[in-house]
Design a protein around this motif. Structure first.
Motif, PDB file in Angstrom:
ATOM      1  N   GLU A 118       3.498 -47.269  20.542  1.00 43.32           N
ATOM      2  CA  GLU A 118       3.230 -48.701  19.607  1.00 43.32           C
ATOM      3  C   GLU A 118       3.877 -48.313  18.190  1.00 43.32           C
ATOM      4  OE1 GLU A 118      -0.430 -51.182  17.798  1.00 43.32           O
ATOM      5  OE2 GLU A 118      -0.757 -49.862  19.681  1.00 43.32           O
ATOM      6  N   HIS A 154      13.265 -64.465  23.924  1.00 46.25           N
ATOM      7  CA  HIS A 154      12.648 -63.371  25.109  1.00 46.25           C
ATOM      8  C   HIS A 154      12.743 -63.921  26.278  1.00 46.25           C
ATOM      9  CE1 HIS A 154       9.250 -60.580  26.546  1.00 46.25           C
ATOM     10  NE2 HIS A 154      10.557 -60.376  26.866  1.00 46.25           N
ATOM     11  N   ALA A 203       8.115 -56.765  26.151  1.00 44.37           N
ATOM     12  CA  ALA A 203       6.820 -57.539  25.795  1.00 44.37           C
ATOM     13  C   ALA A 203       6.050 -56.815  24.854  1.00 44.37           C
ATOM     14  CB  ALA A 203       5.742 -57.423  27.232  1.00 44.37           C
ATOM     15  N   GLN A 204       5.885 -55.568  24.560  1.00 49.38           N
ATOM     16  CA  GLN A 204       5.251 -55.030  23.334  1.00 49.38           C
ATOM     17  C   GLN A 204       6.141 -55.230  21.999  1.00 49.38           C
ATOM     18  OE1 GLN A 204       3.307 -51.028  23.565  1.00 49.38           O
ATOM     19  NE2 GLN A 204       3.707 -51.215  25.952  1.00 49.38           N
ATOM     20  N   THR A 209       5.565 -58.447  20.164  1.00 51.37           N
ATOM     21  CA  THR A 209       4.092 -58.607  19.558  1.00 51.37           C
ATOM     22  C   THR A 209       3.996 -58.125  17.988  1.00 51.37           C
ATOM     23  OG1 THR A 209       3.035 -57.026  20.446  1.00 51.37           O
ATOM     24  CG2 THR A 209       2.933 -58.843  21.750  1.00 51.37           C
ATOM     25  N   THR A 210       4.988 -57.379  17.628  1.00 50.10           N
ATOM     26  CA  THR A 210       4.897 -56.673  16.357  1.00 50.10           C
ATOM     27  C   THR A 210       5.350 -57.762  15.185  1.00 50.10           C
ATOM     28  OG1 THR A 210       7.450 -56.136  16.378  1.00 50.10           O
ATOM     29  CG2 THR A 210       6.049 -54.533  17.307  1.00 50.10           C
ATOM     30  N   ARG A 246       7.148 -61.657  15.924  1.00 49.49           N
ATOM     31  CA  ARG A 246       6.337 -62.572  16.556  1.00 49.49           C
ATOM     32  C   ARG A 246       6.224 -63.946  16.061  1.00 49.49           C
ATOM     33  NH1 ARG A 246       0.462 -59.516  15.033  1.00 49.49           N
ATOM     34  NH2 ARG A 246       0.603 -60.211  12.758  1.00 49.49           N
ATOM     35  N   ASP A 247       6.467 -64.158  15.053  1.00 53.40           N
ATOM     36  CA  ASP A 247       6.542 -65.387  14.342  1.00 53.40           C
ATOM     37  C   ASP A 247       8.034 -65.933  14.720  1.00 53.40           C
ATOM     38  OD1 ASP A 247       4.110 -65.574  13.846  1.00 53.40           O
ATOM     39  OD2 ASP A 247       4.448 -64.702  11.670  1.00 53.40           O
ATOM     40  N   GLU A 263       9.354 -67.482  24.011  1.00 48.69           N
ATOM     41  CA  GLU A 263       9.364 -66.681  25.436  1.00 48.69           C
ATOM     42  C   GLU A 263       9.594 -67.621  26.475  1.00 48.69           C
ATOM     43  OE1 GLU A 263       5.736 -64.422  25.436  1.00 48.69           O
ATOM     44  OE2 GLU A 263       6.956 -62.496  25.030  1.00 48.69           O
TER      45      GLU A 263
END
Length: 258
Positions: free
Chosen positions: A141, A159, A201-202, A205-206, A210-211, A215
């Motif tokens: 992470e 994505h 996928a991870q 989300t960082t 993410r903004d 997807e």
């Protein structure tokens, strides 16, 4: 505006991005980043993949002289990470060339594409593939957070996802699969693609990413891909309108399905 497509091999990033370009043509000056590189040199007629790659490599080297800010910071970071993962020497040289090309094309897109929509299917964010999927030490992470905090980010990230069995089938049937997956057995290809899907996928989300992320699930088929392309194109049009606009329903539906 720069829109970068990310996802595992076989997800259909390039074909989807080109469909989005066609969907935008009536209302925007939209272009693939690889075509923009050729356009600036008036070499649009070049179609041979090898020739296009040579032009991109040479253009990227020249563009590297103009890099500033995040782009200039990202290069030594990527080189350090490549050294940490210690791939074979030939792979290292090939990866360095890939990083330079992507940074150079990113620089050209930012400098030459200010008043158009530039769609990128082999961009800087896909360097994460080289570092965390094909490397020897995997990813954590903290690695992804550091990468996301250093990489020069596009205005929007698409994505592109697909079921693992579809990724494997499409990759094995490609005439030009990634070098790392050539002549590999199905089990090894499945492991690499599963790792890539998990990593992206991870990554999305960082906080830095993410903004900016849309997807979409690319299940294949011309009709479904055109539906996705239309939704993405509508979302891009919305982003270029006043801030109170909302994501179109077609795009919102595809995000729920994803």
């Amino acid at each position: 505006m720069i829109v970068e497509f990310i996802g595992a091999s076989g997800s259909g990033k390039t074909s989807l991005a080109r469909n989005v370009v066609r969907s935008l043509e009536e209302t925007h000056d939209a272009v693939m980043a690889s075509d923009l590189v050729l356009r600036q040199l008036r070499l649009e007629e070049v179609s041979a993949p090898t020739a296009r790659n040579v032009v991109a490599d040479l253009s990227a080297v020249v563009e590297m002289l103009r890099l500033t800010g995040e782009q200039r910071t990202f290069l030594p970071y990527a080189l350090r990470m490549l050294n940490r993962h210690r791939p074979r020497s030939f792979q290292t040289l090939n990866y360095v060339r890939s990083v330079v090309r992507r940074l150079g094309v990113d620089g050209i897109a930012r400098r030459r594409g200010r008043h158009m929509v530039v769609l990128v299917d082999e961009g800087v964010l896909l360097v994460a593939y080289l570092l965390f999927v094909y490397g020897n030490t995997g990813f954590h992470e903290d690695d992804l957070a550091e990468f996301a905090g250093i990489a020069p980010l596009p205005d929007r990230i698409v994505h592109v996802k697909a079921p693992l069995e579809s990724l494997v089938r499409r990759t094995l049937s490609r005439l030009d699969p990634p070098r790392e997956l050539r002549a590999r057995d199905k089990e090894t290809v499945t492991r690499f693609l599963g790792s890539a899907a998990d990593m992206f996928a991870q990554l999305v989300t960082t906080p830095p990413l993410r903004d900016r992320v849309l997807e979409v699930e690319n299940l294949g088929g011309a009709a479904r891909q055109q539906e996705l392309a239309t939704g993405i194109a509508d979302s891009i049009r919305t982003l270029r309108q006043p801030a109170n606009s909302t994501i179109p329903k077609a795009m919102a539906d595809s995000r729920k399905e994803a």
